[in-house]
Design an enzyme around this catalytic site. Structure first.
Site, PDB file in Angstrom:
ATOM      1  N   MET A  30       0.854  -1.203   0.000  1.00 23.41           N
ATOM      2  CA  MET A  30       0.000   0.000   0.000  1.00 23.41           C
ATOM      3  C   MET A  30       0.884   1.245   0.000  1.00 23.41           C
ATOM      4  O   MET A  30       0.422   2.335   0.350  1.00 23.41           O
ATOM      5  CB  MET A  30      -0.928  -0.031   1.213  1.00 23.41           C
ATOM      6  N   LEU A  33       6.746   3.214   1.508  1.00 22.44           N
ATOM      7  CA  LEU A  33       7.666   2.076   1.586  1.00 22.44           C
ATOM      8  C   LEU A  33       8.755   2.253   2.647  1.00 22.44           C
ATOM      9  O   LEU A  33       9.246   3.355   2.872  1.00 22.44           O
ATOM     10  CB  LEU A  33       8.318   1.854   0.216  1.00 22.44           C
ATOM     11  N   GLY A  36      11.054  -2.963   5.421  1.00 21.02           N
ATOM     12  CA  GLY A  36      10.276  -4.216   5.425  1.00 21.02           C
ATOM     13  C   GLY A  36       9.833  -4.553   4.009  1.00 21.02           C
ATOM     14  O   GLY A  36      10.004  -5.680   3.528  1.00 21.02           O
ATOM     15  N   HIS A  37       9.270  -3.540   3.322  1.00 21.21           N
ATOM     16  CA  HIS A  37       8.857  -3.756   1.931  1.00 21.21           C
ATOM     17  C   HIS A  37      10.072  -4.107   1.066  1.00 21.21           C
ATOM     18  O   HIS A  37       9.999  -4.970   0.193  1.00 21.21           O
ATOM     19  CB  HIS A  37       8.221  -2.484   1.350  1.00 21.21           C
ATOM     20  N   LYS A 149       4.981 -10.038   9.297  1.00 24.53           N
ATOM     21  CA  LYS A 149       4.403  -8.979  10.134  1.00 24.53           C
ATOM     22  C   LYS A 149       2.880  -9.087  10.170  1.00 24.53           C
ATOM     23  O   LYS A 149       2.254  -8.881  11.197  1.00 24.53           O
ATOM     24  CB  LYS A 149       4.864  -7.633   9.555  1.00 24.53           C
ATOM     25  N   GLN A 153      -2.877 -12.403   7.807  1.00 26.06           N
ATOM     26  CA  GLN A 153      -3.101 -12.129   6.377  1.00 26.06           C
ATOM     27  C   GLN A 153      -2.447 -13.225   5.528  1.00 26.06           C
ATOM     28  O   GLN A 153      -3.029 -13.705   4.556  1.00 26.06           O
ATOM     29  CB  GLN A 153      -2.500 -10.764   6.046  1.00 26.06           C
ATOM     30  N   SER A 185       6.700  -0.345   9.994  1.00 21.17           N
ATOM     31  CA  SER A 185       5.342  -0.228   9.487  1.00 21.17           C
ATOM     32  C   SER A 185       5.148   1.177   8.940  1.00 21.17           C
ATOM     33  O   SER A 185       5.702   2.135   9.489  1.00 21.17           O
ATOM     34  CB  SER A 185       4.341  -0.470  10.622  1.00 21.17           C
ATOM     35  N   ARG A 187       2.639   2.821   9.313  1.00 22.66           N
ATOM     36  CA  ARG A 187       1.905   3.563  10.340  1.00 22.66           C
ATOM     37  C   ARG A 187       2.825   4.200  11.379  1.00 22.66           C
ATOM     38  O   ARG A 187       2.421   5.139  12.060  1.00 22.66           O
ATOM     39  CB  ARG A 187       0.916   2.637  11.050  1.00 22.66           C
TER      40      ARG A 187
HETATM   41  P1  AMP Z   1       1.532  -2.944   3.475  1.00 18.31           P
HETATM   42  O1  AMP Z   1       2.067  -1.916   2.531  1.00 18.31           O
HETATM   43  O2  AMP Z   1       1.541  -2.525   4.900  1.00 18.31           O
HETATM   44  O3  AMP Z   1       0.218  -3.517   3.016  1.00 18.31           O
HETATM   45  O4  AMP Z   1       2.561  -4.147   3.417  1.00 18.31           O
HETATM   46  C1  AMP Z   1       2.899  -4.760   2.199  1.00 18.31           C
HETATM   47  C2  AMP Z   1       3.623  -6.039   2.503  1.00 18.31           C
HETATM   48  O5  AMP Z   1       4.806  -5.747   3.249  1.00 18.31           O
HETATM   49  C3  AMP Z   1       2.807  -7.026   3.343  1.00 18.31           C
HETATM   50  O6  AMP Z   1       3.019  -8.337   2.871  1.00 18.31           O
HETATM   51  C4  AMP Z   1       3.371  -6.827   4.726  1.00 18.31           C
HETATM   52  O7  AMP Z   1       3.227  -7.960   5.558  1.00 18.31           O
HETATM   53  C5  AMP Z   1       4.832  -6.570   4.400  1.00 18.31           C
HETATM   54  N1  AMP Z   1       5.483  -5.879   5.507  1.00 18.31           N
HETATM   55  C6  AMP Z   1       5.034  -4.769   6.157  1.00 18.31           C
HETATM   56  N2  AMP Z   1       5.866  -4.450   7.171  1.00 18.31           N
HETATM   57  C7  AMP Z   1       6.849  -5.387   7.161  1.00 18.31           C
HETATM   58  C8  AMP Z   1       8.014  -5.615   7.972  1.00 18.31           C
HETATM   59  N3  AMP Z   1       8.322  -4.817   8.988  1.00 18.31           N
HETATM   60  N4  AMP Z   1       8.804  -6.669   7.668  1.00 18.31           N
HETATM   61  C9  AMP Z   1       8.487  -7.499   6.635  1.00 18.31           C
HETATM   62  N5  AMP Z   1       7.412  -7.325   5.843  1.00 18.31           N
HETATM   63  C10 AMP Z   1       6.598  -6.303   6.101  1.00 18.31           C
END
Ligand code: AMP
Length: 285
Positions: A30, A33, A36-37, A149, A153, A185, A187
Site C-alpha cells: 500500500m 515504503l 520491510g517492503h 508482520k 493475512q 510499518s 503507520r
Molecule cells: P503494506 O504496505 O503494509 O500492506 O505491506 C505490504 C507487505 O509488506 C505485506 O506483505 C506486509 O506484511 C509486508 N510488511 C510490512 N511491514 C513489514 C516488515 N516490517 N517486515 C516485513 N514485511 C513487512
C-alpha cells in the site's frame, strides 16, 4: 522501470514477458515504503527473473474511514526507492481502475477470520482477499511475497490460494525491525517522538511471552502478568494479546510439542493501531 496505471497496459506488458518464459515475482503493497517492503522486493529479485510491485491503498480493507484517510501516501518517493532497487514494473492503479463497480462477491474464511484482526476489523480480510485476488489475476505472478508482520493475512491468503488452486507460490518474509525491536510499518510515521519510543514495548512484550512459554509457564498467567507489569504502567491497552496455533489460527492456552504457534498483539499508541507477532516453534520441547 515501467510505471503502469491501467489493467490494459499491464496485459500488453505481460504478453511480451510471457513469451520469454521468465518467472514473475509480485510484492503487493500500500506504499509508504520502508525496509520491510524492500526486504520482500530483495527476496523477489533473488527468487524470480522479474519483480513487479503494486502500490494501492485498498479502500475496501479499511473498516475505519479515519484510518484510510490518514494512511500515508508518498508515491513519488516510493517510485524513486523502487527504481533504485531495480524493480522492473510498478502497478499503481486508481481506485476506479481497480473498482469500476462496487464488488458484490464476498470471501468467507470461517473461523480463521473470527479471531484477532478478523474480529476487531470486520470485513478486513474480505477486502484483502478481493484485492490480492484481483492483483493475482491482473499481474499473474509465479511467486508472491508477503511479510510475516501480517501473519494472519498470510494464513488467509495461503488458504485462498489453496482453496481456489491459484498457480502461485506464497513466500513469507520475516519481519524487519527497527534497532529497538519495533516492527517496521508505514503507520509508525504517524507516531510522535514519545509515541515512537513507547511503541518498542510491543516487541518486548512478545519476546517476554515467548521466553516464558518456552520455560513452561501457563499462557493465561503470562498474559495477565505482561499486561499488568509491562503495558498498564505505560497506559497502553492491547486490543488483543493471544497465543494462536498457526495452522488453524485458533487461540489456545497451552503449547503442544511439534506444532508452530504465534503470540500476536494489537495495540493503539496515540490512536495509531499497531500489530506485531512472534513465532514459537516447539519441535524441541
Ligand atoms: P503494506 O504496505 O503494509 O500492506 O505491506 C505490504 C507487505 O509488506 C505485506 O506483505 C506486509 O506484511 C509486508 N510488511 C510490512 N511491514 C513489514 C516488515 N516490517 N517486515 C516485513 N514485511 C513487512
Amino acid at each position: 522501470m515501467e510505471i503502469l496505471k491501467t489493467i490494459s497496459s499491464v496485459k500488453q506488458h505481460l504478453r511480451t514477458l510471457k513469451t520469454q518464459n521468465r518467472a514473475v515475482g509480485l510484492v503487493p503493497t500500500m506504499g509508504a515504503l520502508h525496509q520491510g517492503h524492500l526486504e520482500l522486493i530483495r527476496q523477489s529479485k533473488k527468487q524470480t527473473d522479474i519483480t513487479f510491485v503494486s502500490i494501492f491503498v485498498n479502500p475496501i480493507q479499511f473498516n475505519n474511514p479515519e484510518d484510510l484517510q490518514k494512511y500515508p501516501r508518498t508515491l513519488s518517493s516510493d517510485l524513486e526507492i523502487l527504481a533504485n532497487e531495480g524493480v522492473d514494473m510498478v502497478f499503481t492503479p486508481s481506485e476506479s481502475e481497480m473498482y469500476p463497480h462496487a464488488v458484490m462477491m464476498e470471501f468467507d474464511f470461517g473461523s480463521m477470520e473470527q479471531v484477532l484482526e478478523g474480529r476487531f476489523r470486520p470485513g478486513h480480510f474480505n477486502g484483502v482477499a478481493i484485492v490480492v485476488s484481483k492483483l493475482f489475476h491482473i499481474l499473474q505472478p509465479d511467486i508472491s511475497f508477503f511479510g510475516q508482520k501480517d501473519i494472519q493475512q498470510v494464513a488467509v491468503i495461503q488458504r485462498m490460494v489453496n482453496d481456489l488452486s491459484y498457480p502461485i507460490k506464497i513466500e513469507v518474509v520475516p519481519t524487519m525491525r527497527e534497532a529497538d525491536g519495533l516492527a517496521m510499518s508505514s503507520r509508525n510515521q504517524r507516531l510522535s517522538k514519545e509515541g515512537r519510543a513507547l511503541a518498542s514495548i510491543l516487541y518486548k512484550v512478545l519476546s517476554k511471552c515467548k521466553d516464558e512459554l518456552l520455560r513452561g509457564e501457563q499462557w493465561l498467567h503470562i498474559k495477565n502478568k505482561v499486561i499488568q507489569e509491562m503495558l498498564e504502567p505505560l497506559d497502553i491497552k492491547s486490543e488483543y494479546l493471544e497465543l494462536v496455533e498457526l495452522s488453524s489460527f485458533s487461540p489456545v492456552n497451552n503449547l503442544t510439542p511439534e506444532k508452530p504457534y504465534a503470540v500476536c498483539i494489537a495495540a493503539h499508541i496515540e490512536e495509531v493501531r499497531l500489530i506485531d507477532n512472534i513465532i514459537i516453534r516447539t519441535d524441541h520441547i
